[in-house]
Write an enzyme that holds these catalytic residues in place. Structure first.
Site, mmCIF file in Angstrom:
data_model
loop_
_atom_site.group_PDB
_atom_site.id
_atom_site.type_symbol
_atom_site.label_atom_id
_atom_site.label_comp_id
_atom_site.label_asym_id
_atom_site.label_seq_id
_atom_site.Cartn_x
_atom_site.Cartn_y
_atom_site.Cartn_z
ATOM 1 N N HIS A 55 10.918 14.873 39.004
ATOM 2 C CA HIS A 55 9.879 15.529 38.186
ATOM 3 C C HIS A 55 10.073 16.969 38.400
ATOM 4 C CE1 HIS A 55 8.124 11.730 39.110
ATOM 5 N NE2 HIS A 55 7.513 11.552 38.151
ATOM 6 N N ASP A 58 8.505 17.798 41.883
ATOM 7 C CA ASP A 58 9.308 17.247 43.002
ATOM 8 C C ASP A 58 10.216 18.241 43.794
ATOM 9 O OD1 ASP A 58 8.269 14.708 42.553
ATOM 10 O OD2 ASP A 58 10.089 14.221 41.433
ATOM 11 N N MET A 89 18.595 12.550 34.570
ATOM 12 C CA MET A 89 17.224 12.252 33.991
ATOM 13 C C MET A 89 16.335 13.420 34.717
ATOM 14 S SD MET A 89 14.174 10.898 34.855
ATOM 15 C CE MET A 89 13.872 9.350 35.219
ATOM 16 N N GLU A 182 8.066 5.524 28.865
ATOM 17 C CA GLU A 182 8.015 4.597 30.132
ATOM 18 C C GLU A 182 6.494 3.932 29.779
ATOM 19 O OE1 GLU A 182 9.330 5.865 34.077
ATOM 20 O OE2 GLU A 182 8.195 4.036 34.855
ATOM 21 N N LYS A 184 3.552 1.137 30.861
ATOM 22 C CA LYS A 184 2.743 0.553 32.123
ATOM 23 C C LYS A 184 1.461 0.087 31.711
ATOM 24 C CE LYS A 184 2.007 1.486 36.856
ATOM 25 N NZ LYS A 184 2.077 2.426 38.010
ATOM 26 N N GLU A 218 10.345 -0.459 32.604
ATOM 27 C CA GLU A 218 10.518 -0.370 34.229
ATOM 28 C C GLU A 218 10.095 -2.133 34.438
ATOM 29 O OE1 GLU A 218 8.782 2.000 37.131
ATOM 30 O OE2 GLU A 218 7.873 0.502 37.953
ATOM 31 N N HIS A 221 6.792 -2.584 35.764
ATOM 32 C CA HIS A 221 5.399 -2.442 35.040
ATOM 33 C C HIS A 221 5.396 -3.672 33.881
ATOM 34 C CE1 HIS A 221 5.864 2.135 35.236
ATOM 35 N NE2 HIS A 221 5.558 1.521 36.543
ATOM 36 N N ASP A 246 14.469 1.863 34.576
ATOM 37 C CA ASP A 246 13.812 1.849 35.920
ATOM 38 C C ASP A 246 13.771 0.411 36.705
ATOM 39 O OD1 ASP A 246 13.208 4.364 35.616
ATOM 40 O OD2 ASP A 246 11.202 4.416 35.849
ATOM 41 N N ASP A 256 1.067 -1.907 41.562
ATOM 42 C CA ASP A 256 2.311 -1.536 41.500
ATOM 43 C C ASP A 256 3.101 -1.236 42.671
ATOM 44 O OD1 ASP A 256 4.563 -0.280 40.363
ATOM 45 O OD2 ASP A 256 3.669 1.739 39.837
ATOM 46 N N ASP A 258 6.503 -1.386 43.412
ATOM 47 C CA ASP A 258 7.725 -0.532 43.324
ATOM 48 C C ASP A 258 8.716 -1.049 44.348
ATOM 49 O OD1 ASP A 258 7.083 0.886 40.842
ATOM 50 O OD2 ASP A 258 6.337 2.533 42.178
ATOM 51 N N ASP A 287 13.895 2.908 40.531
ATOM 52 C CA ASP A 287 12.115 3.527 40.700
ATOM 53 C C ASP A 287 11.776 2.843 41.742
ATOM 54 O OD1 ASP A 287 10.210 5.478 40.339
ATOM 55 O OD2 ASP A 287 9.503 4.294 38.633
#
Ligand code: GLT
Ligand code: MN
Ligand code: MN
Length: 386
Positions: A55, A58, A89, A182, A184, A218, A221, A246, A256, A258, A287
């Site tokens: 991002h 980040d 990406m 994406e 969710k 994802e 998700h 993802d 969530d 992950d 992810d």
């Protein structure tokens, strides 16, 4: 080093935010120190990854002055070059800043929508500068708890307007990039807009540049929504919209999580890998993040685990395709018949004849397709007995 040791040709990628996740949750403070992005690049390269995704914030905290931004980006680019990693990406963080608490592109406040456009254009510029060809849109705050505001239809229109604008921007700049939505179902919002792969596919068809926009489904998700990830993947592939993926894992109907790829739903992970190996040639992006219990050593064990499990499952997928008994059972599952040619070609005469045809239904009702045996052989193969 063994057959499942990752190498850059496997095209595995991680987000800076994934291995860099410090273990904060809604109930507790971080359990790990933040990682310097250039250190993350070095460690991922050492483990055999191909790339790193990010991002905007980040790498460059929001509000960083231009000269400092350029210094940070230059230092990161040197690290990428030194360690041979790429950035396939990039994306925008439109969820952390409280300004987005009631949505970014779907905020009821037009000023917030304009700010979200500005932030996304700058993030896109950064992504392009770093070499990205895919730009992801995860609408973390695009959703609602309260529908009394009356914006359900407006929100979808605002979302569409924003994506149309950003497609125009990318075209105008001559960027070689595709957008990947994406979906969710919820979290952090009570109800997210565009909650599933299916809803995003329908929405893309309404955009001004549908060819530029696809999906970043994802695993976690779709699973949160109680849906099957392999089925969602198949829908995205069928629509020609699998632009990115993802990978992670998730217990159905939990928050969530992950989790590490393959940690929870091994059989779905297996069919996910099988579909990707046959129908997708983009990067395999994880992810996910290490459990909050882990220290830094646990983070790298987590990252290596995602990649090794993918490769182990890819090897199993190849075995599945080469297993004569499994292939024979798959073959026997499908029945073709000269009087039931497929696809059926419509002609008035054909329809008339079909309406008049009499079917011998009892054997069709009685036929057992052999799925119990096929599934058991799959399990035995996954358990290493084939
Ligand atoms: C966030 C989210 C992910 C998204 C990332 C991209 S950020 O971690 O949980 O699913 O893919 O914005
Ligand atoms: Mn997730
Ligand atoms: Mn994701």
């Amino acid at each position: 080093m063994d057959a499942f040791t990752p190498t850059p040709t496997d095209r595995f990628t991680f987000g800076l935010w994934t291995v860099g996740n410090p273990g904060r949750d809604p109930f507790g403070e971080p359990t790990r120190a933040p990682l310097d992005p250039t250190y993350t690049v070095a460690k991922l390269a050492e483990l055999g990854a191909y790339g790193v995704n990010l991002h905007d914030h980040d790498l460059v905290p929001d509000g960083t002055p231009a000269a400092e931004r350029d210094r940070i980006v230059g230092r990161f680019q040197r690290a990428l070059h030194d360690h041979g990693l790429v950035v396939p990406m990039a994306t925008t963080n439109l969820f952390t800043d409280p300004v987005f608490k009631d949505g970014a592109f779907t905020s009821a406040d037009a000023r917030v929508r304009h700010y979200a456009l500005q932030k996304t254009m700058r993030a896109l510029d950064l992504g392009i500068e770093l070499g990205a060809h895919t730009f992801v849109f995860w609408g973390g705050r695009e959703g609602a708890e309260v529908d009394a505001g009356g914006k359900l239809l407006d929100a979808l229109r605002w979302y569409r307007d924003a994506l149309d604008y950003l497609c125009e921007y990318a075209l105008d700049q001559g960027y070689e990039v595709r957008f990947a939505l994406e979906p969710k179902p919820n979290e952090p919002r009570g109800h997210a807009f565009l909650p599933t792969v299916g809803s995003a596919l329908g929405f893309i068809a309404t955009l001004a540049h549908p060819e530029m926009v696809g999906l970043n489904p994802e695993f976690a998700h779709e699973t949160m929504a109680g849906l099957s990830f392999p089925h969602a993947l198949a829908a995205a592939i069928d629509a020609g919209k699998l632009f990115h993926v993802d990978l992670n894992d998730q217990v159905m109907s939990r928050f969530d999580q992950d989790l590490r790829f393959g940690a929870e739903n091994l059989k779905s992970a297996f069919f996910t890998v099988m579909l990707l190996e046959e129908h997708y040639d983009g990067p395999r992006h994880f992810d996910a993040h290490a459990l909050r219990t882990e220290d830094e050593e646990g983070v790298w064990a987590f990252a290596l685990g995602c990649m090794r499990t993918y490769k182990l499952l890819a090897a199993k997928a190849a075995r599945f395709s080469a297993d004569e008994e499994i292939q024979a059972l798959q073959g026997a599952y499908r029945v073709d018949d000269p009087e039931a040619a497929w696809p059926p070609r419509y002609a008035a005469s054909h329809a008339e004849a079909l309406k008049g045809r009499s079917f011998d239904l009892p054997p069709l009702r009685e036929r057992g397709p052999g799925l119990e045996r096929l599934d058991q052989l799959t399990v035995e193969l996954l358990l290493g007995e084939r």
